[in-house]
Design a protein around this motif. Structure first.
Motif, PDB file in Angstrom:
ATOM      1  N   ALA A 292      -3.040  10.497  38.489  1.00 30.24           N
ATOM      2  CA  ALA A 292      -3.229  10.645  39.936  1.00 30.24           C
ATOM      3  C   ALA A 292      -2.956  12.083  40.370  1.00 30.24           C
ATOM      4  CB  ALA A 292      -2.313   9.681  40.689  1.00 30.24           C
ATOM      5  N   ALA A 293      -1.953  12.703  39.761  1.00 29.52           N
ATOM      6  CA  ALA A 293      -1.644  14.093  40.098  1.00 29.52           C
ATOM      7  C   ALA A 293      -2.789  15.017  39.697  1.00 29.52           C
ATOM      8  CB  ALA A 293      -0.350  14.524  39.416  1.00 29.52           C
ATOM      9  N   ARG A 294      -3.371  14.769  38.530  1.00 27.90           N
ATOM     10  CA  ARG A 294      -4.516  15.590  38.105  1.00 27.90           C
ATOM     11  C   ARG A 294      -5.698  15.387  39.044  1.00 27.90           C
ATOM     12  NH1 ARG A 294      -2.512  14.220  33.051  1.00 27.90           N
ATOM     13  NH2 ARG A 294      -3.942  12.497  32.816  1.00 27.90           N
ATOM     14  N   GLN A 295      -5.907  14.154  39.474  1.00 27.20           N
ATOM     15  CA  GLN A 295      -7.000  13.883  40.399  1.00 27.20           C
ATOM     16  C   GLN A 295      -6.787  14.582  41.736  1.00 27.20           C
ATOM     17  OE1 GLN A 295      -7.204   9.587  40.554  1.00 27.20           O
ATOM     18  NE2 GLN A 295      -9.099   9.613  39.368  1.00 27.20           N
ATOM     19  N   GLN A 296      -5.564  14.646  42.172  1.00 29.16           N
ATOM     20  CA  GLN A 296      -5.259  15.294  43.451  1.00 29.16           C
ATOM     21  C   GLN A 296      -5.067  16.796  43.301  1.00 29.16           C
ATOM     22  OE1 GLN A 296      -5.309  13.802  46.446  1.00 29.16           O
ATOM     23  NE2 GLN A 296      -5.968  11.963  45.384  1.00 29.16           N
ATOM     24  N   GLU A 297      -5.082  17.259  42.051  1.00 30.79           N
ATOM     25  CA  GLU A 297      -4.914  18.684  41.744  1.00 30.79           C
ATOM     26  C   GLU A 297      -3.656  19.257  42.379  1.00 30.79           C
ATOM     27  OE1 GLU A 297      -9.670  19.644  41.408  1.00 30.79           O
ATOM     28  OE2 GLU A 297      -8.492  20.564  42.985  1.00 30.79           O
ATOM     29  N   THR A 298      -2.551  18.503  42.245  1.00 33.01           N
ATOM     30  CA  THR A 298      -1.288  18.972  42.819  1.00 33.01           C
ATOM     31  C   THR A 298      -0.341  19.513  41.759  1.00 33.01           C
ATOM     32  OG1 THR A 298      -0.309  16.775  42.659  1.00 33.01           O
ATOM     33  CG2 THR A 298      -1.403  17.375  44.733  1.00 33.01           C
ATOM     34  N   GLU A 299      -0.637  19.275  40.496  1.00 36.07           N
ATOM     35  CA  GLU A 299       0.266  19.734  39.448  1.00 36.07           C
ATOM     36  C   GLU A 299      -0.208  21.065  38.903  1.00 36.07           C
ATOM     37  OE1 GLU A 299       2.457  16.056  37.265  1.00 36.07           O
ATOM     38  OE2 GLU A 299       0.667  16.867  36.367  1.00 36.07           O
TER      39      GLU A 299
END
Length: 171
Positions: A68-75
């Motif tokens: 989910a973090a990769r999808q949201q590009e937050t990491e």
């Protein structure tokens, strides 16, 4: 005078904050279930395997949160668990090596495991209510459903606690 609902502020998390909280919490859950699996190993191998299985589910949820973090590009960097706070120690009086040594300790530990699982479910429900990211709601809904099932399984083991006397070290 305004109604309480009109004056109540709602805490809202952005996606990166939400994911950081969820990953830290789930990392603690993983550590707790690993400790429980180890602790029950000499008392009841069936419960030890259950706790290990619940730990594996935590690993899967961590993978889901990473995705989910990769999808949201937050990491900016991959999550390796290093930003996680140390896991809280168990609240029962354990034997020197952390093993469950008798029936009473097993029951107390299972009661605490049920309470901790219920706390974890409520934690995710609160995260979902505080989420400002509608796209993340299905992920949280799935986690909450898993946490409910986790509570049910642990409660079932606790309800069959009379069998623990006979299944100790046999499982």
């Amino acid at each position: 005078m305004p109604t309480p609902s009109a004056t109540a502020a709602r805490l809202v998390f952005q996606c990166d904050e939400l994911l950081a909280l969820a990953k830290a919490h789930e990392g603690d859950e993983l550590a707790r279930y690993r400790r429980l699996a180890f602790g029950f190993l000499t008392f009841n191998t069936a419960i030890s395997r259950l706790m290990a299985s619940l730990g594996i589910e935590c690993e899967k949820r961590l993978d889901t949160l990473r995705h989910a973090a990769r999808q949201q590009e937050t990491e900016a960097t991959p999550f390796d668990g290093s930003d996680r706070r140390p896991a809280v120690e168990t609240r029962h009086a354990a034997s020197p090596f952390g093993f469950i040594s008798h029936y009473g300790m097993a029951i107390d530990t299972l009661h605490q495991a049920v309470a901790d699982a219920d706390y974890s479910r409520r934690f995710y429900e609160h995260l979902q209510m505080a989420s400002a990211v509608p796209a993340f709601h299905p992920t949280l809904t799935a986690i909450i459903k898993q946490k409910r099932a986790e509570c049910d399984v642990l409660q079932e083991y606790l309800s069959s606690s009379d069998d623990l006397r006979y299944r100790a070290s046999v499982g």
